[in-house]
Each structure stands twice: as structure tokens, then as C-alpha cells.
Design an enzyme around this catalytic site. Structure first.
Site, PDB file in Angstrom:
ATOM      1  N   CYS A 135      -7.386  -3.923 -10.827  1.00 11.07           N
ATOM      2  CA  CYS A 135      -7.145  -3.254  -9.544  1.00 11.07           C
ATOM      3  C   CYS A 135      -6.313  -4.142  -8.623  1.00 11.07           C
ATOM      4  O   CYS A 135      -6.844  -5.032  -7.958  1.00 11.07           O
ATOM      5  CB  CYS A 135      -8.475  -2.904  -8.894  1.00 11.07           C
ATOM      6  SG  CYS A 135      -8.259  -2.218  -7.246  1.00 11.07           S
ATOM      7  N   CYS A 138      -7.316  -4.059  -4.932  1.00  7.85           N
ATOM      8  CA  CYS A 138      -8.538  -4.794  -4.581  1.00  7.85           C
ATOM      9  C   CYS A 138      -8.265  -6.301  -4.540  1.00  7.85           C
ATOM     10  O   CYS A 138      -8.769  -7.003  -3.684  1.00  7.85           O
ATOM     11  CB  CYS A 138      -9.646  -4.562  -5.598  1.00  7.85           C
ATOM     12  SG  CYS A 138      -9.807  -2.895  -6.176  1.00  7.85           S
ATOM     13  N   ASP A 139      -7.505  -6.786  -5.504  1.00  9.15           N
ATOM     14  CA  ASP A 139      -7.426  -8.235  -5.722  1.00  9.15           C
ATOM     15  C   ASP A 139      -6.064  -8.859  -5.442  1.00  9.15           C
ATOM     16  O   ASP A 139      -5.935 -10.088  -5.464  1.00  9.15           O
ATOM     17  CB  ASP A 139      -7.825  -8.545  -7.179  1.00  9.15           C
ATOM     18  CG  ASP A 139      -9.228  -8.046  -7.478  1.00  9.15           C
ATOM     19  OD1 ASP A 139     -10.080  -8.117  -6.571  1.00  9.15           O
ATOM     20  OD2 ASP A 139      -9.475  -7.573  -8.590  1.00  9.15           O
TER      21      ASP A 139
END
Ligand code: NDP
Length: 313
Positions: A135, A138-139
Site C-alpha cells: 500500500c 499507507c507507507d
């Protein structure tokens, strides 16, 4: 004592929330369990530019928050919890939440979506949370001004590569074929981005690093006479190679296709079990869009309402 509901919705992506909006407006008093990833896959997306009604685009998390608010406004009971097993061979249907609480439901709408796939390399597990991610949204933040690799050649991979290029100093896109499968517009954006280097006909076969990912072992033309092995130094390794439907708990209860998608009647959300409906990516290996998921969520709620009124429930 078991709780009894007229309409239970499992999963909280666009399909689940839309089903909850329609079911609550039809007075079915639906309960929705959000599952492992509340809001579903779109919460891991950046801009959504193709959901009708948002001319300037909207972020995935905002869109999901809006859908959730809309469902709550009409009385949908939205709860944290994961469906861990089901029994559809009885009436009412039984769905166990978090391994303990049993909900008895006249109708069930399944909208559990699909999850990101991994390559299956032992190194993916070894470096989980230490440089491996599925992701970018997200990261990606952790890789500002660093070098990352993205695996895949579809729209997701291109989208993630472009997103990461906005943060990282360089992005390698590792594509196993000699072409990108992504839509033309995404291909053009990738090829025009100076920070992205596409490694065509390459496979990632392993990772290396002392205290986290420091690089990827790559093989070009794998298995062919001109096979070539080389390493690239990266700080992050992102998977974007597609998804697997979240249907483990429905095996043996519903008809699934060879990949695991729930089989529904063509053009309808009805499954092989009366009163059980499937909506969104869990039953859609073809379109997999937020808007098609929302559309089938609407269909499922309408079918649930019709089923209940036909049966006088
Ligand atoms: P896709 O199935 O479209 O693409 C998966 C990619 O990963 C392919 O390039 C595939 O390679 C590659 N791949 C699969 N397995 C492996 C493996 N083991 N090793 C190396 N590479 C692998 O999935 P996406 O998630 O990209 O997209 C799913 C759907 O969602 C599509 O319909 C897409 O159009 C849509 N989508 C739309 C977006 C938008 O409109 N904004 C954004 C994101 C997705 P190969 O080509 O060789 O099979």
C-alpha cells in the site's frame, strides 16, 4: 443469546456502505460489520477521479467516510468486527463475529472485497514492516527522498509508482512482461515521469538488507537463454500485482469460481443460497471499480428487501 437481524452486511467498502444506505432507507434496520479494513481498499488509495459526482476528485478515505456518514444518517448500525464463520444451511442464516458472537440474519449481503496479493517470496514475510508494503498510500510517506521499487504492470502499479514518485527520489517499476497492462492514460503518465524507471521483462526474486530492505534481486528474461541477474538498491519494496477475493469463510457454503470469487446470477447479486447476496469486488473479477461496487451494493439491498417482503419477514 444470539442477536437477530433482518439484514446483515459483511464488509465496508463502497458496496457494503451503499447496501447499508439502501437497506436502512428501506427500513431493514441493517447491521454492518466493517471487517479487517474499515472502508475497504479505497482507504489505501489517493485521489479518486472517476467516482461520479466529484468533479475535482476526492481522496479514497474521504469518500468512504462520506458513504459511512450517509448510511449512519438513515440508521444503519455500523460496527467494528470481523465475520469469522458462516452457516447458510439453516434458517435464519448464522454469522459468527470475532469467533464468538453469533448473529442470526434473515438476509446477508456479502461485500468483503478483495485483498492485495504478494509474490510469495519468503523475503516478503522476512521484511514485513521493514520495507515491504502492498500500500503506497499507507507507507509511501516513509520513503521521502529514498529509492523504492514497485512490482506490477497494471493500473494499480502505475498509480502507486506515480504516487511514490511524488515522494521518493526514484522509483523502479518491475514489470514481468514487455508491456504495461495498465490503461493508456496511466501508461503515458508513467512513461512521462522522469523519476520512474520501468524494468520490463524483469522479475523480483528476492530481497536483501541488514535491518530492513536494502535492495532487490532481479532477473531479466527469466528462464530464457539471455537470462540476466542483477541487483537494484532500494529502501522500499511495494507490491501491486492484483488482488484475491476475501471468501475464505464462504468455501463450502456458496459457489465460488476457480479464483475464489463468489458466483452470482449474471447481472444480479443473488448467490446460490436464497437470501444471501454478494456485492462489490468479492463477486466481480472484471470491473472492480468503486462505482460498480456501489451499484451492486444497491442491487443487493433492493433484492434483500424484495426477498423479505416476498417471504413476509
Ligand atoms: P491487474 O490484474 O490489472 O494487474 C496486475 C499486474 O500485476 C499485471 O501487470 C500482472 O502482470 C502483474 N502480476 C501479477 N502477478 C504477478 C507476479 N506473480 N509477478 C509479477 N507480476 C505479477 O491488477 P490491478 O490491481 O492493477 O488492477 C485491478 C483492476 O482495477 C483493473 O481492472 C484496473 O484497471 C482497475 N484499477 C483502476 C484504477 C483507476 O481507474 N484509477 C486504479 C487501480 C486499479 P501480467 O500483465 O503479466 O499479468
Amino acid at each position: 443469546m444470539n442477536e437477530k437481524v433482518r439484514c446483515l452486511i459483511i464488509g465496508s467498502g463502497p458496496a457494503g456502505y451503499t447496501a447499508a444506505i439502501y437497506a436502512s432507507r428501506a427500513n431493514l434496520a441493517p447491521i454492518l460489520y466493517e471487517g479487517i479494513q474499515p472502508g475497504g481498499q479505497l482507504t489505501t488509495t489517493t485521489e479518486v477521479e472517476n467516482f461520479p459526482g466529484y468533479p475535482e476528485g476526492i481522496t479514497g478515505p474521504e469518500l468512504m467516510e462520506d458513504l459511512k456518514k450517509q448510511a449512519t444518517r438513515f440508521g444503519a448500525d455500523i460496527r467494528n468486527g470481523i465475520a469469522t464463520s458462516v452457516d447458510f444451511n439453516c434458517y435464519p442464516k448464522k454469522v459468527t463475529i470475532d469467533g464468538e458472537k453469533v448473529i442470526e440474519a434473515d438476509t446477508v449481503i456479502i461485500s468483503t472485497g478483495a485483498s492485495a496479493k504478494y509474490l510469495g517470496l519468503p523475503d516478503e514475510a522476512k521484511y514485513a514492516g521493514m520495507g515491504v508494503s502492498a500500500c503506497a498510500t499507507c507507507d509511501g510517506f516513509f520513503y521521502r527522498k529514498k529509492v523504492v521499487a514497485v512490482v506490477g504492470g497494471g493500473d494499480t502499479a502505475c498509480e502507486e509508482a506515480i504516487y511514490l514518485a511524488g515522494l521518493a527520489s526514484k522509483v523502479f517499476l518491475i514489470v514481468r512482461k514487455s508491456f504495461l497492462r495498465a490503461s493508456k492514460v496511466m501508461q503515458d503518465r508513467v512513461m512521462a515521469n522522469e523519476k520512474i524507471e520501468v524494468l520490463f521483462e524483469c522479475n523480483a526474486v528476492g530481497l536483501f538488507g541488514e535491518n530492513g530492505v536494502e535492495g532487490v534481486h532481479v532477473v531479466r528474461h527469466m528462464g530464457e537463454a539471455n537470462e540476466e541477474k542483477f541487483d537494484i538498491a532500494v529502501d522500499g519494496f511495494f507490491l501491486a500485482i492484483g488482488h484475491t477475493p476475501n471468501t475464505e469463510i464462504f468455501k463450502g457454503q456458496l459457489n465460488l469460481d476457480s479464483v475464489g470469487y463468489i458466483i452470482t446470477e449474471p447481472g444480479r447479486p443473488t448467490t446460490c443460497v436464497e437470501g444471501v447476496f454478494a456485492a462489490g469486488d468479492v463477486a466481480d473479477s472484471i470491473y472492480r471499480q468503486a462505482i460498480t461496487a456501489a451499484g451492486t451494493g444497491c442491487q443487493a439491498a433492493i433484492e434483500a428487501e424484495r426477498y423479505l417482503s416476498e417471504k413476509g419477514l
